[in-house]
Design a protein around this motif. Structure first.
Motif, PDB file in Angstrom:
ATOM      1  N   GLU A 106       7.635 -53.364 -19.339  1.00 39.00           N
ATOM      2  CA  GLU A 106       8.278 -52.208 -19.956  1.00 39.00           C
ATOM      3  C   GLU A 106       9.772 -52.444 -20.134  1.00 39.00           C
ATOM      4  O   GLU A 106      10.358 -52.040 -21.147  1.00 39.00           O
ATOM      5  N   PHE A 133      11.732 -52.293 -23.785  1.00 36.97           N
ATOM      6  CA  PHE A 133      12.875 -51.430 -24.072  1.00 36.97           C
ATOM      7  C   PHE A 133      14.151 -52.238 -24.264  1.00 36.97           C
ATOM      8  O   PHE A 133      15.087 -51.766 -24.917  1.00 36.97           O
ATOM      9  N   PHE A 160      13.974 -52.885 -27.851  1.00 42.44           N
ATOM     10  CA  PHE A 160      14.295 -51.634 -28.548  1.00 42.44           C
ATOM     11  C   PHE A 160      15.800 -51.412 -28.584  1.00 42.44           C
ATOM     12  O   PHE A 160      16.383 -51.103 -29.634  1.00 42.44           O
ATOM     13  N   ALA A 188      14.238 -44.079 -32.670  1.00 37.53           N
ATOM     14  CA  ALA A 188      12.891 -44.010 -32.114  1.00 37.53           C
ATOM     15  C   ALA A 188      11.829 -43.956 -33.203  1.00 37.53           C
ATOM     16  O   ALA A 188      10.661 -44.220 -32.944  1.00 37.53           O
ATOM     17  N   PHE A 221      10.493 -47.476 -33.525  1.00 34.70           N
ATOM     18  CA  PHE A 221       9.761 -47.812 -32.300  1.00 34.70           C
ATOM     19  C   PHE A 221       8.414 -47.087 -32.293  1.00 34.70           C
ATOM     20  O   PHE A 221       7.365 -47.697 -32.019  1.00 34.70           O
ATOM     21  N   TYR A 228       4.395 -51.690 -26.698  1.00 39.09           N
ATOM     22  CA  TYR A 228       4.381 -50.507 -25.843  1.00 39.09           C
ATOM     23  C   TYR A 228       3.045 -49.778 -25.942  1.00 39.09           C
ATOM     24  O   TYR A 228       2.534 -49.255 -24.943  1.00 39.09           O
ATOM     25  N   THR A 282       6.852 -40.832 -28.485  1.00 40.68           N
ATOM     26  CA  THR A 282       7.504 -42.108 -28.769  1.00 40.68           C
ATOM     27  C   THR A 282       8.469 -42.012 -29.951  1.00 40.68           C
ATOM     28  O   THR A 282       9.333 -42.878 -30.116  1.00 40.68           O
ATOM     29  N   THR A 332      13.575 -40.115 -26.965  1.00 38.77           N
ATOM     30  CA  THR A 332      13.463 -41.577 -26.978  1.00 38.77           C
ATOM     31  C   THR A 332      14.650 -42.211 -27.691  1.00 38.77           C
ATOM     32  O   THR A 332      15.160 -43.257 -27.260  1.00 38.77           O
ATOM     33  N   ASP A 339      17.496 -42.148 -25.317  1.00 35.68           N
ATOM     34  CA  ASP A 339      17.341 -43.206 -24.315  1.00 35.68           C
ATOM     35  C   ASP A 339      17.868 -44.536 -24.848  1.00 35.68           C
ATOM     36  O   ASP A 339      18.555 -45.278 -24.130  1.00 35.68           O
ATOM     37  N   GLY A 340      17.550 -44.854 -26.101  1.00 31.01           N
ATOM     38  CA  GLY A 340      18.047 -46.096 -26.679  1.00 31.01           C
ATOM     39  C   GLY A 340      19.559 -46.132 -26.762  1.00 31.01           C
ATOM     40  O   GLY A 340      20.184 -47.158 -26.465  1.00 31.01           O
ATOM     41  N   ALA A 381      19.277 -51.691 -20.898  1.00 35.49           N
ATOM     42  CA  ALA A 381      17.864 -51.311 -20.881  1.00 35.49           C
ATOM     43  C   ALA A 381      17.232 -51.595 -19.530  1.00 35.49           C
ATOM     44  O   ALA A 381      16.458 -50.775 -19.004  1.00 35.49           O
ATOM     45  N   THR A 392      15.896 -48.417 -17.428  1.00 37.53           N
ATOM     46  CA  THR A 392      14.446 -48.351 -17.215  1.00 37.53           C
ATOM     47  C   THR A 392      14.102 -48.500 -15.741  1.00 37.53           C
ATOM     48  O   THR A 392      13.246 -47.769 -15.213  1.00 37.53           O
TER      49      THR A 392
END
Length: 455
Positions: A176, A180, A183, A202, A205, A362, A373, A378, A381-382, A401, A405
């Motif tokens: 994971e 990411f 990503f 996102a 992704f 993913y 997603t 999301t 988060d990126g 990342a 994560t």
């Protein structure tokens, strides 16, 4: 206040030419602190007025901040009357959208914003962006030196032997992290290299994940075929969305990417006959040869690592230097005959393909795909991953990342208050490393190396 007081005059001056305002002896730290405080007070006042008509919930934050961004962007940055007009438009759409357009209520606001920004890139009553003087320049992206290459080789060796010392759960977390990291690297490619901030990354992704899942469910393709179909769908979306986005800049570009991401979210959420809607698509498991945790980890390491190396190679290729030229001085790039629109468009599509690779993996890692997603969370988060690591470093997104994560997985398994702990930890990291973790280390050790050479 902005136009009739000395305080407002100073704010408008500082937003246009900070260097000159600083030369006049104005304390900009206190000036913008007062702006921030007043904005927080007005936001709190709005929340208090909203309370009698809507119950308090833990999801109010993303909902209201998104609508506030939409209002400001539609009205035009810096225009209070434009914001008021946009607020009326959005308020009426939210009030009557359920009756008039029940099928598109999820994206009605974003559709209106997308149309307005395509027609008027600076909003209804806004003005074209002007150059802001006195803003500090960020460090340029540089290749790894001898020490950095040795460290990268050592880190790769650690990743290769990781399955020998980790169990299935640890390898799942490591997979994971790699996904990411790709990503975040794909977002950094258009954000750090191309200078195009995206609030809706996102979308690519998530479309990569849905593309792989639909290839398995509807087309019956094997895992390898699905891993090609996912990035292909994400790349096509990047070409389509990028055609409109690359003609904008700044927050207008960022908000248009968010609008397209929300449109994609609404499609996968409401097209339940194909995408499963809120129930998602389940049973997306790896092929037999990649079913073990170690085999899937090596697959993620090969694909994500290869994609990140490709991003690095493109960044230091003539195409990457051209993107950075347009980022730093679009006027000069245009003056020497560079077609920046075409370069930015291709860069946007390439970023979508790389994000789609991560999304496809993913889907097989989790064995399912849900609309989350493609959600705003999301995308945020990126952005956090990129900013944690450092925007002007290629290793920054990878470190950011991995940090984000790992913290998310570890903290959420230890305490029920993991959101609070994670938020406080991120604030501490951002305050301690304002240039990002890798940016801080690069500056510190770079200065040390420069001093040693000088001595």
């Amino acid at each position: 206040v902005f136009h009739r007081t000395r305080w407002g005059t100073l704010i408008r001056a500082a937003t246009q030419d900070r260097e000159m305002v600083a030369a006049l002896g104005v304390n900009q730290t206190w000036l913008f602190t007062t702006v921030f405080t007043l904005g927080a007070f007005l936001a709190g006042l709005g929340g208090a007025i909203q309370l009698p008509r809507e119950a308090v919930s833990h999801v109010m934050d993303l909902q209201i901040i998104t609508e506030a961004f939409v209002v400001v962007v539609i009205g035009g940055l810096g225009n209070v009357l434009g914001a008021f007009l946009a607020a009326i438009i959005i308020g009426e759409l939210n009030a009557f959208g359920l009756v008039v357009f029940p099928q598109i209520t999820l994206v009605l606001t974003f559709l209106v914003m997308a149309v307005i920004l395509v027609i008027r890139p600076w909003g209804l009553l806004g003005k074209p962006d002007v150059a802001v003087r006195g803003v500090s320049l960020e460090m340029p992206i540089r290749p790894l030196g001898p020490t950095g290459r040795k460290a990268a080789a050592g880190f790769l060796c650690v990743l290769l032997v990781l399955p020998l010392v980790m169990g299935g759960y640890g390898l799942s977390v490591a997979s994971e992290v790699l996904i990411f990291a790709l990503f975040a690297a794909s977002l950094h490619f258009i954000m750090g290299t191309g200078g195009m901030v995206s609030f809706g990354h996102a979308a690519y992704f998530g479309l990569g994940a849905y593309g792989a899942a639909l290839a398995v469910k509807l087309l019956g393709l094997p895992m390898l075929g699905a891993l090609v179909a996912g990035p292909l769908l994400a790349g096509l979306a990047g070409l389509l969305f990028g055609w409109f986005c690359v003609n904008l800049s700044g927050v207008y570009l960022a908000m248009l990417t968010l609008a397209f991401a929300q449109i994609a979210y609404a499609i996968v959420f409401q097209w339940s006959e194909v995408t499963g809607g809120d129930n998602g698509l389940v049973g997306i498991w790896p092929a037999a040869w990649a079913s073990s945790a170690s085999a899937f980890y090596y697959l993620c390491l090969a694909l994500c690592g290869g994609a990140m190396l490709a991003i690095r190679r493109v960044t230091f290729a003539p195409f990457g230097y051209t993107l950075r030229a347009g980022r730093d001085s679009a006027l000069r790039a245009d003056a020497i005959g560079i077609d920046m629109t075409r370069h930015r468009w291709l860069g946007f599509a390439m970023s979508g393909v790389f994000a789609g690779v991560g999304g496809s993996l993913y889907a097989f890692l989790k064995g399912s795909v849900f609309p989350d997603t493609i959600s705003i969370a999301t995308s945020i988060d990126g952005l956090v991953m990129v900013l944690l690591g450092g925007v002007q470093t290629l290793l920054g997104p990878l470190v950011g990342a991995a940090t984000y994560t790992t913290l998310h997985v570890v903290v959420s398994s230890v305490t029920d208050q993991w959101r609070t702990v994670l938020g406080v930890t991120i604030i501490v990291l951002v305050v301690a490393f304002p240039q990002g973790i890798v940016g801080f280390l690069q500056e510190k050790f770079g200065q040390t190396e420069k001093t040693e050479k000088t001595l």
